[in-house]
Design an enzyme around this catalytic site. Structure first.
Site, mmCIF file in Angstrom:
data_model
loop_
_atom_site.group_PDB
_atom_site.id
_atom_site.type_symbol
_atom_site.label_atom_id
_atom_site.label_comp_id
_atom_site.label_asym_id
_atom_site.label_seq_id
_atom_site.Cartn_x
_atom_site.Cartn_y
_atom_site.Cartn_z
ATOM 1 N NE ARG A 242 38.035 50.301 -59.738
ATOM 2 C CZ ARG A 242 37.774 49.865 -58.516
ATOM 3 N NH1 ARG A 242 36.673 49.157 -58.284
ATOM 4 N NH2 ARG A 242 38.587 50.122 -57.520
ATOM 5 C CG LEU B 82 48.101 51.782 -61.677
ATOM 6 C CD1 LEU B 82 49.040 51.589 -62.861
ATOM 7 C CD2 LEU B 82 46.992 52.751 -62.033
ATOM 8 C CG ASP B 83 41.628 49.199 -60.014
ATOM 9 O OD1 ASP B 83 41.909 49.162 -58.807
ATOM 10 O OD2 ASP B 83 40.722 49.911 -60.493
ATOM 11 N N PRO B 84 44.244 45.658 -61.179
ATOM 12 C CG PRO B 84 43.929 43.579 -60.164
ATOM 13 C CD PRO B 84 43.557 45.028 -60.037
ATOM 14 C CB ALA C 294 44.836 50.050 -64.341
#
Length: 313
Positions: free
Chosen positions: A185, A47-49, A51
């Site tokens: 995104r 997961l992106d930071p 998120a």
């Protein structure tokens, strides 16, 4: 010299972590691994930071099945912000352009969303872990280098507008149920481009990954508080069984003789396999006592061939 023994406990199972915002997925993995004092652990998709949400962590034998979770469908709840373009397509990035979005309506957003339901070709963002000539794209992006990315086929099964807040910078809360490899995104930036306003992800929460939902999750802080100064074993009751990582596959119970040969890597004949699926489909394999042996693939010969086996003690 012999193989060096991994420090930690040889535990197996899965725990669903509610990842906090700001932390990397690998950072969360390492913290959880230390809390359980596990000798082997891995997560099942970054997961992106920015998120939060569902991050399944596999221990021991369960890591053998992490690829099946990587291939699974996901659900997200996100806030899209229109009227701002950022270099990362999320709010962690630098704003490159601002456009007045005050004329944007809920109907406009609904119409734009509808175009992205179903099978689509999506261009991944530059700030992603995908590699070009062995180098992650995000490292190139940090150097100011942008390279052409090939569109990739993904599927958006459901795309729902939950709320809309108009303004010079407008926001839309959405729920997305999608196939593996879908970048939320990219959805935000592509829809923003369609609306000629620009768009990015302001918030992102994964609510489901394969069979795992946010209701099954626990935070790192809760684990830390529960363990305190005690031994790691006090946390083991949170572990889900290893086979839950492949819970979406049908199950097959073998007799003890077949289970013996299967556990040694041999394909075994079973007349019931074609009732469970077609050639190439996967099944979970158990013995007559309910012990999990691993995942098998149905062959054209009416056998189940081992694909991933768990350690048998």
């Amino acid at each position: 010299m012999g193989n060096r023994k991994r420090p930690g406990r040889p535990i197996s199972g899965v725990i669903v972590i509610d990842k906090p915002a700001g932390d990397s997925s690998n950072g969360v993995l390492q913290r959880v691994k230390r809390l359980f004092f596990a000798n082997k652990a891995g997560h099942t998709g970054s997961l992106d930071p920015l998120a939060t949400g569902v991050l399944p962590v596999c221990f021991g034998d369960a890591t053998k099945f992490s690829q099946f979770l990587l291939d699974s469908d996901k659900e997200y709840v996100s806030t899209f912000r229109f009227g701002e373009v950022t270099d990362t397509a999320d709010s962690d990035g630098e704003v490159l352009e601002s456009i007045d979005a005050s004329k944007l309506t809920k109907a406009d957003v609904l119409k734009a969303i509808k175009a992205y339901i179903g099978d689509i070709d999506q261009v991944p963002p530059m700030y992603s872990a995908l590699k070009r000539n062995g180098q992650p794209l995000y490292k190139l992006a940090r150097q100011g280098i942008e390279v052409e990315r090939e569109p990739r086929p993904v599927t958006v099964y459901e795309f729902e507008l939950l709320a809309f807040r108009p303004g010079a910078v407008a926001e839309a809360d959405v729920r997305v149920f999608c196939s593996k490899g879908t970048y939320i995104r990219s959805l935000a930036s592509d829809i923003g481009a369609d609306l000629e306003l620009g768009g990015h992800v302001a918030k992102l929460r994964r609510t489901q990954a394969g069979p795992f939902t946010i209701d099954q999750s626990i935070t790192i802080e809760e684990l830390e508080q529960e363990r305190g100064e005690r031994l790691a074993e006090v946390l083991d009751h949170h572990l889900l069984p290893t086979d839950i990582a492949v819970a979406d596959f049908p199950s097959l119970e073998l007799d003890d003789n077949s289970a013996f040969y299967f556990s040694r890597g041999q394909a075994v004949m079973d007349s019931r396999v074609y009732r469970l699926g077609d050639e190439g489909d996967k099944v979970r394999v158990f013995d007559s006592s309910g012990k999990f042996y691993g995942v098998a693939e149905i062959t054209d010969e009416g056998t189940v061939a081992p694909k991933r086996l768990v350690s048998q003690s």
